[in-house]
Design an enzyme around this catalytic site. Sequence first.
Site, short mmCIF file in Angstrom:
data_model
loop_
_atom_site.label_atom_id
_atom_site.label_comp_id
_atom_site.label_asym_id
_atom_site.label_seq_id
_atom_site.Cartn_x
_atom_site.Cartn_y
_atom_site.Cartn_z
N ASP A 1 53.62 106.50 67.97
CA ASP A 1 54.18 105.98 69.22
C ASP A 1 53.80 106.96 70.33
O ASP A 1 54.12 108.15 70.25
CB ASP A 1 55.71 105.84 69.13
CG ASP A 1 56.28 105.03 70.29
OD1 ASP A 1 56.79 103.92 70.05
OD2 ASP A 1 56.18 105.50 71.46
N GLU B 1 47.24 81.66 75.29
CA GLU B 1 48.25 80.84 74.59
C GLU B 1 48.63 79.66 75.46
O GLU B 1 48.83 79.85 76.66
CB GLU B 1 49.50 81.68 74.27
CG GLU B 1 49.20 82.80 73.29
CD GLU B 1 50.46 83.60 72.88
OE1 GLU B 1 51.58 83.20 73.25
OE2 GLU B 1 50.29 84.61 72.20
N ASP C 1 49.95 86.36 65.33
CA ASP C 1 50.97 85.47 65.91
C ASP C 1 50.80 85.31 67.41
O ASP C 1 51.39 84.42 68.01
CB ASP C 1 52.36 86.08 65.61
CG ASP C 1 53.50 85.20 66.08
OD1 ASP C 1 53.52 84.01 65.69
OD2 ASP C 1 54.36 85.69 66.83
N HIS D 1 52.92 82.11 67.99
CA HIS D 1 53.88 83.00 68.69
C HIS D 1 55.33 82.69 68.27
O HIS D 1 56.18 82.42 69.11
CB HIS D 1 53.71 82.88 70.21
CG HIS D 1 54.25 84.08 70.95
ND1 HIS D 1 53.68 84.57 72.10
CD2 HIS D 1 55.31 84.90 70.69
CE1 HIS D 1 54.37 85.63 72.52
NE2 HIS D 1 55.38 85.84 71.68
N ILE D 2 55.56 82.74 66.96
CA ILE D 2 56.90 82.43 66.47
C ILE D 2 57.51 83.60 65.66
O ILE D 2 58.59 83.42 65.09
CB ILE D 2 56.93 81.15 65.59
CG1 ILE D 2 55.82 81.17 64.53
CG2 ILE D 2 56.85 79.91 66.44
CD1 ILE D 2 55.97 82.12 63.41
N ILE E 1 61.37 97.11 67.06
CA ILE E 1 60.78 96.33 65.97
C ILE E 1 60.06 97.25 64.98
O ILE E 1 60.19 97.09 63.76
CB ILE E 1 59.83 95.25 66.52
CG1 ILE E 1 60.63 94.25 67.37
CG2 ILE E 1 59.10 94.53 65.39
CD1 ILE E 1 59.80 93.25 68.14
N GLY F 1 59.08 86.17 66.43
CA GLY F 1 60.42 86.56 66.86
C GLY F 1 61.34 85.38 67.05
O GLY F 1 62.47 85.54 67.53
N THR G 1 51.90 91.00 65.81
CA THR G 1 52.98 90.21 66.40
C THR G 1 53.28 90.73 67.80
O THR G 1 54.26 90.29 68.41
CB THR G 1 54.28 90.35 65.57
OG1 THR G 1 54.63 91.74 65.52
CG2 THR G 1 54.13 89.78 64.17
N ALA G 2 52.47 91.67 68.30
CA ALA G 2 52.81 92.32 69.57
C ALA G 2 52.39 91.45 70.75
O ALA G 2 53.21 90.73 71.32
CB ALA G 2 52.18 93.71 69.64
N ARG G 3 51.13 91.47 71.10
CA ARG G 3 50.61 90.62 72.16
C ARG G 3 49.12 90.42 71.96
O ARG G 3 48.42 91.32 71.52
CB ARG G 3 50.83 91.25 73.55
CG ARG G 3 52.22 91.05 74.14
CD ARG G 3 52.49 89.57 74.47
NE ARG G 3 53.84 89.38 75.01
CZ ARG G 3 54.91 89.08 74.27
NH1 ARG G 3 54.82 88.95 72.97
NH2 ARG G 3 56.09 88.89 74.85
N1 LIG Z 1 55.59 87.70 68.47
C1 LIG Z 1 56.83 87.67 68.89
O1 LIG Z 1 57.52 86.65 68.77
C2 LIG Z 1 57.41 88.91 69.53
C3 LIG Z 1 58.81 89.07 69.55
C4 LIG Z 1 59.35 90.24 70.08
C5 LIG Z 1 58.51 91.21 70.62
N2 LIG Z 1 57.16 91.02 70.62
C6 LIG Z 1 56.26 92.05 71.16
O2 LIG Z 1 56.52 93.26 70.45
C7 LIG Z 1 56.51 94.34 71.36
C8 LIG Z 1 57.39 95.46 70.81
O3 LIG Z 1 58.75 95.03 70.82
P1 LIG Z 1 59.94 96.08 70.65
O4 LIG Z 1 61.20 95.29 70.73
O5 LIG Z 1 59.71 96.95 69.48
O6 LIG Z 1 59.76 96.90 72.00
P2 LIG Z 1 60.25 98.39 72.30
O7 LIG Z 1 60.15 98.55 73.77
O8 LIG Z 1 61.54 98.66 71.62
O9 LIG Z 1 59.13 99.30 71.59
C9 LIG Z 1 57.81 99.41 72.05
C10 LIG Z 1 57.32 100.81 71.67
O10 LIG Z 1 55.93 100.91 71.99
C11 LIG Z 1 55.73 102.24 72.46
N3 LIG Z 1 54.46 102.32 73.21
C12 LIG Z 1 54.22 101.97 74.48
N4 LIG Z 1 52.90 102.17 74.76
C13 LIG Z 1 52.34 102.65 73.64
C14 LIG Z 1 51.01 103.04 73.28
N5 LIG Z 1 50.02 103.00 74.19
N6 LIG Z 1 50.78 103.47 72.02
C15 LIG Z 1 51.78 103.53 71.12
N7 LIG Z 1 53.07 103.19 71.40
C16 LIG Z 1 53.33 102.74 72.63
C17 LIG Z 1 56.94 102.57 73.28
O11 LIG Z 1 57.12 103.98 73.40
C18 LIG Z 1 58.05 101.92 72.45
O12 LIG Z 1 58.63 102.84 71.55
C19 LIG Z 1 57.03 93.73 72.68
O13 LIG Z 1 56.55 94.44 73.80
C20 LIG Z 1 56.49 92.33 72.63
O14 LIG Z 1 55.26 92.27 73.32
C21 LIG Z 1 56.61 89.89 70.09
#
Ligand SMILES: NC(=O)c1ccc[n+]([C@@H]2O[C@H](COP(=O)([O-])OP(=O)(O)OC[C@H]3O[C@@H](n4cnc5c(N)ncnc54)[C@H](O)[C@@H]3O)[C@@H](O)[C@H]2O)c1
Length: 308
Positions: free
Chosen positions: A172, A264, A259, A283-284, A153, A286, A233-235
């Site tokens: 990262d 939740e 988001d 939480h939408i 993402i 994605g 949008t992460a968590r």
């Molecule tokens: N809101 C939504 O609807 C939605 C949808 C999809 C994903 N997400 C969240 O987004 C996150 C990322 O998704 P993605 O597909 O890019 O995952 P991904 O696994 O492709 O990428 C996550 C990246 O974070 C890096 N990382 C891990 N720990 C770290 C830290 N302490 N500091 C910096 N970087 C770190 C990893 O090296 C990796 O490159 C998911 O884990 C999920 O929680 C949310």
Amino acid sequence: MSRIVITEFMDERAVARLRARHDVRHDPQLVDDGPRLLKEAAACDALIVRNRTQVRGELLASLSRCKVVGRLGVGLDNIDVPGCEAKGITVIPATGANAQSVAEYVIATAMLLLRGAYAATASVAAGAWPRAALSSGREVGGKTLGLVGFGSIGQLTARLARGVGMEVAAFDAMMDHDHPAFAAAGARCAGLDEVISMSDVVSLHVPLVDSTRGLIDAARIVAMKRGAVLVNTARGGIVDEAALAAALKGGHLGGAAIDVFGVEPLPATPHFQGCPNLILTPHIAGVSTESNERVSDVIASKVLEHLG
Ligand SMILES: NC(=O)c1ccc[n+]([C@@H]2O[C@H](COP(=O)([O-])OP(=O)(O)OC[C@H]3O[C@@H](n4cnc5c(N)ncnc54)[C@H](O)[C@@H]3O)[C@@H](O)[C@H]2O)c1
């Protein structure tokens, strides 16, 4: 023929593909019915979940013949992955399949928040014409987007941001500064502190793990540029929500789009009431028509492959 249990909503076309070869129970209400969920889980060879089904503890213990857990999404924080591995259960996320939806959410909210002018419908319709008050919004062009996490993402968000004229700095924890993904997406690799302090928009794309829990705490929010906006949008659990609300109300931050939340569904939350320039969504980021189809399709294919 194997038994596949799907505990939350899945695109019907993908369910039909599974049904053509296996015995499938698709019941989006199962996630909210603990006793029935445990019973169904005990008899399944494959379990498919979104983010609400907690695959740990009692549920994990009941998976006596399950070989694979398909996750209709990316984050695995609702799944005890080591616990699954210990039982020989493979966990399969839909990595990348909802990246476009999330990346578009980030760019759209960054534009809305920096410009700060699009909530004027009611006052314009009422004849107020608040033109002077809304004339100092900002463009995204030339601004810096700071990404924390540069996986699927983060990288796609960088590409979209470059397309609208933004500079991109990305951190990262697992990627070396010379990793080719930075140049490929038009981003500059930077340290976490620099990304936080130099960016006009900070967007989070890390999983929720021990090292990211509380990462954007009160001190890091204060370290953000005055007037900057935060997109999460992460968590939930990564951002201190009360400190964020205080920074919006105090005028240090220029806006935020959130988001995902520590709890939740988010209950009524007093600290978010009255925050200026705040977008909250359930939480939408994605979840879109297209991503639902892609995510379901990817998981159906991978589960079918795994079951053989
Ligand atoms: N809101 C939504 O609807 C939605 C949808 C999809 C994903 N997400 C969240 O987004 C996150 C990322 O998704 P993605 O597909 O890019 O995952 P991904 O696994 O492709 O990428 C996550 C990246 O974070 C890096 N990382 C891990 N720990 C770290 C830290 N302490 N500091 C910096 N970087 C770190 C990893 O090296 C990796 O490159 C998911 O884990 C999920 O929680 C949310």
